[in-house]
Design a protein around this motif. Sequence first.
Motif, short mmCIF file in Angstrom:
data_model
loop_
_atom_site.label_atom_id
_atom_site.label_comp_id
_atom_site.label_asym_id
_atom_site.label_seq_id
_atom_site.Cartn_x
_atom_site.Cartn_y
_atom_site.Cartn_z
N VAL A 97 0.83 -1.36 0.04
CA VAL A 97 -0.42 0.11 -0.35
C VAL A 97 0.53 1.01 0.14
CG1 VAL A 97 -1.77 1.62 0.95
CG2 VAL A 97 -1.77 -1.16 1.47
N ALA A 98 0.56 2.08 -0.48
CA ALA A 98 1.16 3.35 -1.07
C ALA A 98 0.28 4.45 -0.21
CB ALA A 98 1.11 3.95 -2.15
N ILE A 99 1.39 4.46 1.14
CA ILE A 99 0.26 5.81 2.07
C ILE A 99 -0.03 6.70 1.93
CG2 ILE A 99 0.44 6.93 4.57
CD1 ILE A 99 2.74 4.49 5.19
N THR A 100 0.10 7.72 1.20
CA THR A 100 -0.79 8.96 0.49
C THR A 100 0.20 8.22 -0.91
OG1 THR A 100 2.25 10.28 0.50
CG2 THR A 100 0.17 10.03 3.06
N ASP A 101 0.08 10.08 -1.49
CA ASP A 101 0.06 10.16 -3.38
C ASP A 101 1.32 10.59 -2.77
OD1 ASP A 101 -2.28 9.92 -4.17
OD2 ASP A 101 -2.93 11.55 -4.25
N ARG A 102 2.64 11.55 -2.72
CA ARG A 102 3.33 11.48 -2.72
C ARG A 102 4.62 10.36 -2.51
NH1 ARG A 102 6.06 13.86 3.17
NH2 ARG A 102 7.76 14.86 1.09
N ILE A 114 -5.37 -0.42 -6.96
CA ILE A 114 -5.10 -1.68 -5.87
C ILE A 114 -3.90 -0.85 -5.37
CG2 ILE A 114 -4.67 -3.55 -4.57
CD1 ILE A 114 -7.02 -4.54 -6.78
N GLY A 115 -3.76 -0.87 -4.22
CA GLY A 115 -2.25 -0.52 -3.45
C GLY A 115 -2.85 1.60 -3.20
N GLN A 116 -3.93 1.50 -3.63
CA GLN A 116 -4.30 3.71 -3.58
C GLN A 116 -5.28 3.96 -3.01
OE1 GLN A 116 -2.40 5.56 -6.92
NE2 GLN A 116 -0.66 3.66 -7.48
N ASP A 142 10.59 15.14 3.87
CA ASP A 142 11.04 16.30 2.41
C ASP A 142 10.57 15.08 0.67
OD1 ASP A 142 10.30 18.26 4.42
OD2 ASP A 142 12.20 18.16 4.84
N ARG A 143 11.29 13.96 0.78
CA ARG A 143 11.58 13.34 -0.27
C ARG A 143 10.01 13.27 -0.96
NH1 ARG A 143 16.26 10.09 -0.93
NH2 ARG A 143 15.68 9.58 -2.77
N ASP A 144 9.89 13.95 -1.93
CA ASP A 144 8.78 12.80 -2.74
C ASP A 144 9.15 12.49 -3.96
OD1 ASP A 144 7.28 14.94 -1.41
OD2 ASP A 144 7.59 16.33 -2.33
N ASP A 145 10.42 12.20 -4.02
CA ASP A 145 11.03 10.39 -4.69
C ASP A 145 11.81 9.22 -3.82
OD1 ASP A 145 13.35 11.47 -3.90
OD2 ASP A 145 14.20 11.78 -5.45
N LEU A 146 11.22 9.08 -2.69
CA LEU A 146 11.17 7.84 -1.84
C LEU A 146 10.47 6.66 -2.51
CD1 LEU A 146 13.24 6.81 0.16
CD2 LEU A 146 11.05 7.53 1.48
N PHE A 147 11.44 5.78 -3.56
CA PHE A 147 10.07 4.66 -4.44
C PHE A 147 10.77 3.35 -3.54
CE2 PHE A 147 9.03 8.54 -6.96
CZ PHE A 147 8.05 9.07 -5.94
N THR A 148 10.23 2.35 -3.31
CA THR A 148 10.86 1.26 -3.29
C THR A 148 10.40 -0.20 -4.26
OG1 THR A 148 8.96 0.54 -1.50
CG2 THR A 148 10.70 2.19 -0.59
N SER A 163 6.51 3.29 -6.81
CA SER A 163 5.98 3.52 -5.57
C SER A 163 6.40 3.01 -4.22
CB SER A 163 4.53 2.42 -5.72
OG SER A 163 5.44 1.85 -5.74
N ARG A 164 6.02 3.48 -3.40
CA ARG A 164 6.98 3.13 -1.99
C ARG A 164 5.37 2.36 -1.20
NH1 ARG A 164 8.31 5.22 3.77
NH2 ARG A 164 6.62 6.22 3.55
#
Length: 200
Positions: A97-102, A114-116, A142-148, A163-164
Amino acid sequence: MEGYWCYWHGEKGYSGVALHVHKSAAGDCPTFSHPEFNFENRIAAVEVGDITVASVYVPNGGKDYPAKLRFLEALDTYAESFAKTGRRLVLCGDLNVAITDRDVHVKERKAKAIGQQPEERELMTRILSRGLVDLGRAFNPDRDDLFTRWPPWRNMRQRNIGSRIDYIFASTSLPATATSCPVLTDIGTSDHAPVMATFS
């Protein structure tokens, strides 16, 4: 693995989790267990001193979305039980699940994906409310580019369009001893990257 107490919980070619405890942290083989809501080999836990660490793989939800919500509900109840007793908890793994849009690259944000979905995100927020801290976000507020995780095509990983959805959640007393929690983007051959928290 030499020097570790190793516990594998899975089946070939499908879901599974593992826990490896360094023998310097546990001289004797620690207690490994599964909460009652475990299914498809998706959660294993270990007790090390006054901390329980749970390795978690939440269902994707594409095949059975209600089952994913039930699993998240049970995970919330599990986290709540630790908040009530005061025992420290670490939840880590692919929570899907991506917790927020960021936590999703703008090109991957999809209202019906699904996941959003709002109900998934609400459950994740509720789990965190049980006295847990999202270490990845705590170290990168403050990072909006932190994905996994990145789609495995069109060089999405190299372009960091992802996405994270992989996390380390830790009881509020533990982050004070954490020194880092990076995403190891250059490691691994799957569409996910490891997340590694270090504690002093």
